[in-house]
Design an enzyme around this catalytic site. Structure first.
Site, PDB file in Angstrom:
ATOM      1  CG  HIS A  74      30.589  42.789  38.504  1.00 45.76           C
ATOM      2  ND1 HIS A  74      29.400  43.152  39.086  1.00 45.76           N
ATOM      3  CD2 HIS A  74      31.555  43.366  39.252  1.00 45.76           C
ATOM      4  CE1 HIS A  74      29.633  43.933  40.124  1.00 45.76           C
ATOM      5  NE2 HIS A  74      30.935  44.067  40.252  1.00 45.76           N
ATOM      6  N   GLY A  75      32.481  39.391  37.238  1.00 50.74           N
ATOM      7  CA  GLY A  75      33.710  38.750  37.667  1.00 50.74           C
ATOM      8  C   GLY A  75      34.883  39.165  36.819  1.00 50.74           C
TER       9      GLY A  75
END
Length: 164
Positions: A74-75
């Site tokens: 995730h970012g």
């Protein structure tokens, strides 16, 4: 005690456009790039390389491979227009740092707008974590053959959740 995660419908967040049932990449970086391409094509990410860089930076901070063949990279990124999830399934093992030291075949990539970092992001992660705590769900996830089958599985799993 009320749980405010019930207002997020994973089945509505995930669309067929955000699913790749045949990830070709042989590396973590390649798989993240392939799924990012779906997010860019769907208008959820504006800056492809900026988002990939943010996800890979997050990868250096801790293991996102949960085990049982699943990773949840995730970012949080300024490149993200809409907080959402892209899902990729691979027919081959992809090396990944995981809690069980095994490769992965399922990638659930979270794209999170900076402004959603502490709200929607947490709710989505919590929803996915609940789903991934169910061994039967994981087994079924590895057997998915069509995009609609995956969406149905997510919706059915969510309907079975009891947050009361």
């Amino acid at each position: 005690m009320a749980d405010n995660t019930v207002d997020i419908d994973i089945g509505q967040v995930i669309t067929e456009k955000l699913i790749d049932l045949d990830v070709q990449a042989a590396t973590k970086e390649g798989a993240i790039a392939e799924l990012t391409d779906l997010l860019v094509a769907n208008g959820d990410v504006q800056d492809r390389q900026g988002f990939i860089d943010d996800v890979l930076l997050r990868e250096t901070e801790g293991v996102t491979g949960l085990g049982q063949g699943i990773a949840i990279p995730h970012g949080k990124s300024k490149a993200v227009q809409n907080t959402t999830i892209a899902i990729g399934l691979s027919r081959h093992d992809i090396p990944w740092e995981t809690l069980d030291d095994e490769p992965i075949r399922v990638i659930i990539l979270f794209a999170v707008r900076d402004v959603d970092a502490n709200t929607l992001h947490i709710k989505l992660l919590q929803k996915v974590a609940v789903m991934l705590s169910d061994d039967e769900f994981i087994a079924n996830l590895h057997k998915v053959q069509t995009k609609q089958e995956l969406i149905t599985l997510l919706r059915e799993q969510q309907e079975g959740d009891d947050y009361s």
